[in-house]
Design a protein around this motif. Structure first.
Motif, PDB file in Angstrom:
ATOM      1  N   THR A 354      31.233  12.332 -27.344  1.00 36.84           N
ATOM      2  CA  THR A 354      31.894  12.066 -26.069  1.00 36.84           C
ATOM      3  C   THR A 354      31.789  13.271 -25.148  1.00 36.84           C
ATOM      4  OG1 THR A 354      33.485  10.866 -27.389  1.00 36.84           O
ATOM      5  CG2 THR A 354      34.019  11.174 -25.083  1.00 36.84           C
ATOM      6  N   THR A 355      32.123  14.454 -25.695  1.00 38.74           N
ATOM      7  CA  THR A 355      32.042  15.670 -24.892  1.00 38.74           C
ATOM      8  C   THR A 355      30.652  15.828 -24.315  1.00 38.74           C
ATOM      9  OG1 THR A 355      33.385  16.601 -26.638  1.00 38.74           O
ATOM     10  CG2 THR A 355      32.652  18.109 -24.931  1.00 38.74           C
ATOM     11  N   ALA A 356      29.647  15.603 -25.150  1.00 44.48           N
ATOM     12  CA  ALA A 356      28.274  15.802 -24.699  1.00 44.48           C
ATOM     13  C   ALA A 356      27.984  14.916 -23.487  1.00 44.48           C
ATOM     14  CB  ALA A 356      27.295  15.492 -25.829  1.00 44.48           C
ATOM     15  N   VAL A 357      28.336  13.641 -23.589  1.00 44.85           N
ATOM     16  CA  VAL A 357      27.994  12.726 -22.499  1.00 44.85           C
ATOM     17  C   VAL A 357      28.791  13.074 -21.237  1.00 44.85           C
ATOM     18  CG1 VAL A 357      28.014  10.336 -21.753  1.00 44.85           C
ATOM     19  CG2 VAL A 357      27.362  10.889 -24.078  1.00 44.85           C
ATOM     20  N   VAL A 358      30.100  13.290 -21.409  1.00 43.83           N
ATOM     21  CA  VAL A 358      30.930  13.566 -20.229  1.00 43.83           C
ATOM     22  C   VAL A 358      30.469  14.834 -19.536  1.00 43.83           C
ATOM     23  CG1 VAL A 358      33.242  14.165 -19.480  1.00 43.83           C
ATOM     24  CG2 VAL A 358      32.911  12.348 -21.151  1.00 43.83           C
ATOM     25  N   ARG A 359      30.279  15.899 -20.326  1.00 47.39           N
ATOM     26  CA  ARG A 359      29.880  17.164 -19.706  1.00 47.39           C
ATOM     27  C   ARG A 359      28.509  17.060 -19.069  1.00 47.39           C
ATOM     28  NH1 ARG A 359      31.960  21.855 -23.706  1.00 47.39           N
ATOM     29  NH2 ARG A 359      34.170  21.409 -23.421  1.00 47.39           N
ATOM     30  N   SER A 360      27.595  16.359 -19.719  1.00 47.38           N
ATOM     31  CA  SER A 360      26.253  16.254 -19.131  1.00 47.38           C
ATOM     32  C   SER A 360      26.343  15.567 -17.780  1.00 47.38           C
ATOM     33  CB  SER A 360      25.309  15.435 -20.001  1.00 47.38           C
ATOM     34  OG  SER A 360      25.351  15.838 -21.309  1.00 47.38           O
ATOM     35  N   ILE A 361      27.075  14.462 -17.726  1.00 46.22           N
ATOM     36  CA  ILE A 361      27.105  13.709 -16.472  1.00 46.22           C
ATOM     37  C   ILE A 361      27.770  14.528 -15.378  1.00 46.22           C
ATOM     38  CG2 ILE A 361      28.050  11.649 -15.359  1.00 46.22           C
ATOM     39  CD1 ILE A 361      27.359  10.116 -17.847  1.00 46.22           C
ATOM     40  N   VAL A 362      28.883  15.185 -15.735  1.00 46.93           N
ATOM     41  CA  VAL A 362      29.544  16.025 -14.727  1.00 46.93           C
ATOM     42  C   VAL A 362      28.585  17.101 -14.249  1.00 46.93           C
ATOM     43  CG1 VAL A 362      31.374  17.702 -14.346  1.00 46.93           C
ATOM     44  CG2 VAL A 362      31.861  15.578 -15.563  1.00 46.93           C
ATOM     45  N   SER A 363      27.910  17.768 -15.185  1.00 49.84           N
ATOM     46  CA  SER A 363      27.063  18.873 -14.745  1.00 49.84           C
ATOM     47  C   SER A 363      25.848  18.362 -13.974  1.00 49.84           C
ATOM     48  CB  SER A 363      26.645  19.741 -15.929  1.00 49.84           C
ATOM     49  OG  SER A 363      26.010  18.952 -16.881  1.00 49.84           O
ATOM     50  N   ILE A 364      25.384  17.160 -14.296  1.00 48.90           N
ATOM     51  CA  ILE A 364      24.269  16.597 -13.523  1.00 48.90           C
ATOM     52  C   ILE A 364      24.683  16.407 -12.064  1.00 48.90           C
ATOM     53  CG2 ILE A 364      22.926  14.497 -13.129  1.00 48.90           C
ATOM     54  CD1 ILE A 364      22.961  14.179 -16.231  1.00 48.90           C
ATOM     55  N   VAL A 365      25.870  15.832 -11.876  1.00 49.76           N
ATOM     56  CA  VAL A 365      26.312  15.563 -10.505  1.00 49.76           C
ATOM     57  C   VAL A 365      26.566  16.869  -9.754  1.00 49.76           C
ATOM     58  CG1 VAL A 365      28.088  14.473  -9.111  1.00 49.76           C
ATOM     59  CG2 VAL A 365      27.251  13.325 -11.149  1.00 49.76           C
ATOM     60  N   VAL A 366      27.194  17.824 -10.447  1.00 58.06           N
ATOM     61  CA  VAL A 366      27.452  19.114  -9.799  1.00 58.06           C
ATOM     62  C   VAL A 366      26.129  19.784  -9.430  1.00 58.06           C
ATOM     63  CG1 VAL A 366      28.367  21.433 -10.152  1.00 58.06           C
ATOM     64  CG2 VAL A 366      29.686  19.442 -10.903  1.00 58.06           C
ATOM     65  N   ALA A 367      25.191  19.796 -10.386  1.00 58.59           N
ATOM     66  CA  ALA A 367      23.906  20.447 -10.119  1.00 58.59           C
ATOM     67  C   ALA A 367      23.201  19.762  -8.956  1.00 58.59           C
ATOM     68  CB  ALA A 367      23.034  20.399 -11.371  1.00 58.59           C
ATOM     69  N   ASP A 368      23.306  18.441  -8.917  1.00 55.72           N
ATOM     70  CA  ASP A 368      22.647  17.706  -7.851  1.00 55.72           C
ATOM     71  C   ASP A 368      23.218  18.088  -6.486  1.00 55.72           C
ATOM     72  OD1 ASP A 368      20.693  15.696  -7.190  1.00 55.72           O
ATOM     73  OD2 ASP A 368      22.396  14.498  -6.483  1.00 55.72           O
ATOM     74  N   SER A 369      24.547  18.243  -6.424  1.00 55.98           N
ATOM     75  CA  SER A 369      25.152  18.647  -5.152  1.00 55.98           C
ATOM     76  C   SER A 369      24.670  20.027  -4.744  1.00 55.98           C
ATOM     77  CB  SER A 369      26.679  18.685  -5.256  1.00 55.98           C
ATOM     78  OG  SER A 369      27.121  17.701  -6.110  1.00 55.98           O
ATOM     79  N   ILE A 370      24.620  20.919  -5.730  1.00 56.57           N
ATOM     80  CA  ILE A 370      24.167  22.272  -5.403  1.00 56.57           C
ATOM     81  C   ILE A 370      22.740  22.231  -4.851  1.00 56.57           C
ATOM     82  CG2 ILE A 370      23.632  24.555  -6.373  1.00 56.57           C
ATOM     83  CD1 ILE A 370      25.910  24.100  -8.338  1.00 56.57           C
TER      84      ILE A 370
END
Ligand SMILES: Nc1ncnc2c1ncn2[C@@H]1O[C@H](COP(=O)(O)OP(=O)(O)OP(=O)(O)O)[C@@H](O)[C@H]1O
Ligand SMILES: [Mg+2]
Lengths: 380, 251
Positions: A354-370
């Protein structure tokens, strides 16, 4: 057919000289309702002079470990009151089970009681956890770099066979789902665009919308989210299960760095595959848009093709591909790290995934915004 | 002692796919037997246990519980029979996300109408019986290998089952714990009337507690001896059985 159980109960018969007799009767078995121990307590309160209690079981029917547990607890509470307890009247089997139950005395200091934590404690340990987790993440990143340098120098030990397997798993095997999702995204973009653009007769610009939307944003982003749920979770579950079975320890004690052997091939594979999947996703998305345009908007295939070709530049494609490289790194790194940090139980594997999926998705969206802000300010 | 048959194995063939592990097994486990399954490592003892407890269906032959043919019985009958069994797996197989007390409390909570406190008391008793008093709130990953084995045992006896299947219960135990375990096994039989089917390599305990056995041979893929292990040691002529029972001294 099993017989119904006889009601189980005890009678307390007061004797002389401070002696009580506890007479057991009926079936003392798990399926039966046991009398409460309170009667003994009341009797003792009435008769403070009692010095010992004797048990008799002439009326006792069937019995099982329920009786043993009753006697064991009674013994403990009588011991605390310093009242002698004579169990010689019990069936011999009960006595030997009691003896076995007390054969290994409780080791001192092993008993754990779970306490409720206060709010401050939770807050404090949360803060401490955050700090140590940040440190762990930083050191993991550092170790991956070291491992990567070892790989470049040809010193990292991993099996190419595994590497190809991971490549197959996160490349070709992901094609069906990537196809489906990208096609639908292309369709949706074209649909929404078509309705708006039709209002002022700019139908043909649907092609621009789909092409730019897919190449700059949606292609890389959707592929990354699919891969986070598909491959990142698989990495975490696999490494987590290996952690539970001590397989990771076995690797480490053989002098094989788990990082080189397990993490590096996964990161390399995903970083290699992500751009390819993204390019594929872009093409499929554009085809989806084309389908809507041709069937709904009277735009011919040639027109759509030419418009698309005109609207995107190599830079648009490159931005998507750069993003996808970073997303791949994030997904594989986070997945592997969650797996390696997994605790040693089945629940921990679930948590790691669960952690892996949640963190990946959050970091994908954050990275995309950056990236979006970065590209904007660079004018790309 | 009664000699009523409890489990009857009839011309059983066990196989994984096309790969035959054992064939032509015929034996009877009587009520209140302590029945030993022995044989070299890899000969199919755990597999046989899996057939007996209803985890794996036979390639051929049948397993009878009293007069019910287990593998041809209805689902309901099957689950009734399975519920009366207690099983210790070779690897412990404790539920890793639950504490030891919760592991034992789960079957008690499912199959009895006991209250919470009573279940706790029983769980503590079962842990005490295997020498683990005080470890109620530990997770399986926090205790040693031998302790995990004993905790698995405590879970197997949670419901005072009629038949107990133990796969190498004494592996990983020190001699004193192993002796206590033998005492416990005898006591479960004598006091609670349980039938025990035990896989073990521990010669001392085979002779101390076993009163019936089968010996599986991996070469001929069938049983080559059966009966009371003490008599087998005295009377069996087969060199493979003799070697096993004398730790290879009788060549
Ligand atoms: N799931 C499986 N699939 C295929 N073959 C298996 C499987 N499990 C076991 N085997 C094979 O069945 C044979 C018997 O295995 P089993 O676990 O029953 O041995 P055992 O007698 O219990 O050995 P040990 O004393 O070492 O525990 C072995 O040769 C093994 O290779
Ligand atoms: Mg085995």
């Amino acid at each position: 057919m099993p017989k119904p159980h006889l009601q189980c109960q005890y009678h307390i018969l007061p004797h002389k000289n401070g002696c009580l007799e506890l007479q057991l009767s009926g079936d003392w078995v798990i399926g039966n309702n046991l009398p409460s121990m309170n009667d003994v307590q009341t009797q003792l309160d009435q008769d403070p002079a009692t010095t010992h209690i004797k048990i008799s079981s002439t009326e006792l029917g069937m019995w099982d470990s329920r009786l043993v547990s009753f006697i064991l607890i009674l013994t403990k509470s009588l011991n605390d009151k310093k009242i002698a307890f004579d169990i010689s009247g019990l069936p011999s089997g009960t006595k030997s089970l009691l003896k076995l139950a007390t054969a290994v005395p409780e080791r001192t200091g092993v008993r754990k009681t779970r306490q409720q934590k206060s709010f401050l404690e939770i807050l404090g340990s949360g803060a401490i956890n955050t700090i140590s987790e940040t440190k762990a993440i930083l050191s993991f990143i550092g170790e991956i770099w070291l491992s990567f340098f070892r790989f470049i120098q040809g010193k990292a030990r991993f099996r190419y066979q595994d590497f190809w397997l991971v490549i197959q798993e996160c490349g070709p095997n992901a094609l069906p789902i990537v196809t489906l999702i990208s096609l639908l995204i292309g369709l949706i973009l074209a649909f929404i665009g078509a309705i708006q653009l039709q209002l002022f007769g700019a139908d043909i610009y649907v092609a621009n919308l789909v092409a730019i939307g897919m190449t700059r944003e949606m292609g890389a982003m959707m592929t990354a989210i699919i891969m986070a749920g598909r491959t990142g979770a698989a990495f975490a579950a696999k490494l987590g299960t290996m952690q539970v079975n001590e397989e990771i320890n076995a690797l480490n004690t053989m002098g094989i760095a788990a990082l080189d052997f397990l993490v590096l091939p996964r990161i390399l594979a995903l970083v290699l595959m992500m751009p390819l999947l993204t390019i594929y996703s872009n093409i499929i998305g554009i085809l989806g848009g084309m389908w809507v345009a041709v069937t709904m908007l009277d735009i011919s295939l040639i027109e759509y093709y030419l418009q698309t070709k005109q609207s995107i530049t190599l830079v648009d494609c490159a931005t998507g591909i750069i993003k996808s490289l970073v997303f791949g790194l994030l997904i594989a790194g986070i997945g592997c790290m969650s797996g390696l940090k997994c605790g040693r139980s089945s629940a921990a594997v679930g948590e790691a995934t669960t952690t892996a999926v949640v963190r990946s998705i959050v970091s994908i969206v954050v990275a995309d915004s950056i990236f979006t802000i970065l590209f904007q300010s660079l004018g790309i | 002692m009664t000699t009523e048959a409890h489990i009857i194995v009839n011309d059983l063939t066990m196989a994984y796919g096309d790969f035959i592990i054992q064939q032509g097994l015929n034996f009877t486990v009587n009520k209140e037997d302590i029945f030993i399954l022995m044989g070299a490592s890899g000969c199919g003892k755990s597999t046989l246990l899996r057939h007996l407890v209803g985890l794996k269906s036979p390639a051929k032959g049948s397993v009878f519980y009293q007069d019910i043919d287990f593998w041809r019985a209805s689902e309901q009958e099957k689950s009734l029979i399975m519920r009366r069994n207690g099983i210790l797996y070779q690897s412990g197989a404790l539920w890793s996300a639950m504490t030891l007390a919760e592991n034992i409390a789960l079957p008690l909570g499912e199959y009895t109408n006991l209250g919470k406190a009573e279940i706790q008391e029983l769980a503590s008793l079962k842990l005490a019986l295997v020498g683990l008093s005080g470890f109620e709130n530990y997770y399986p990953s926090e205790i040693s290998g031998g302790m995990q084995k004993r905790a698995g045992l405590a879970r197997a006896i949670a419901l005072d089952p009629e038949i107990l299947f133990f796969d190498e219960p004494s592996a990983g135990l020190d001699p004193i714990s192993a002796k206590l375990l033998d005492d416990l096994i005898l006591e479960l039989r004598d006091s609670l009337g349980a039938t025990l089917v035990i896989v073990t390599h521990e010669l001392a305990s085979i002779f101390a507690i076993g009163n019936n056995s089968v010996f599986l041979d991996p070469e001929s893929k069938t049983m080559i001896a059966s009966g009371d292990p003490k008599l087998l040691l005295k009377e069996c002529d087969d060199s493979r059985v003799r070697q096993f029972l004398t730790r290879g001294k009788n060549k």
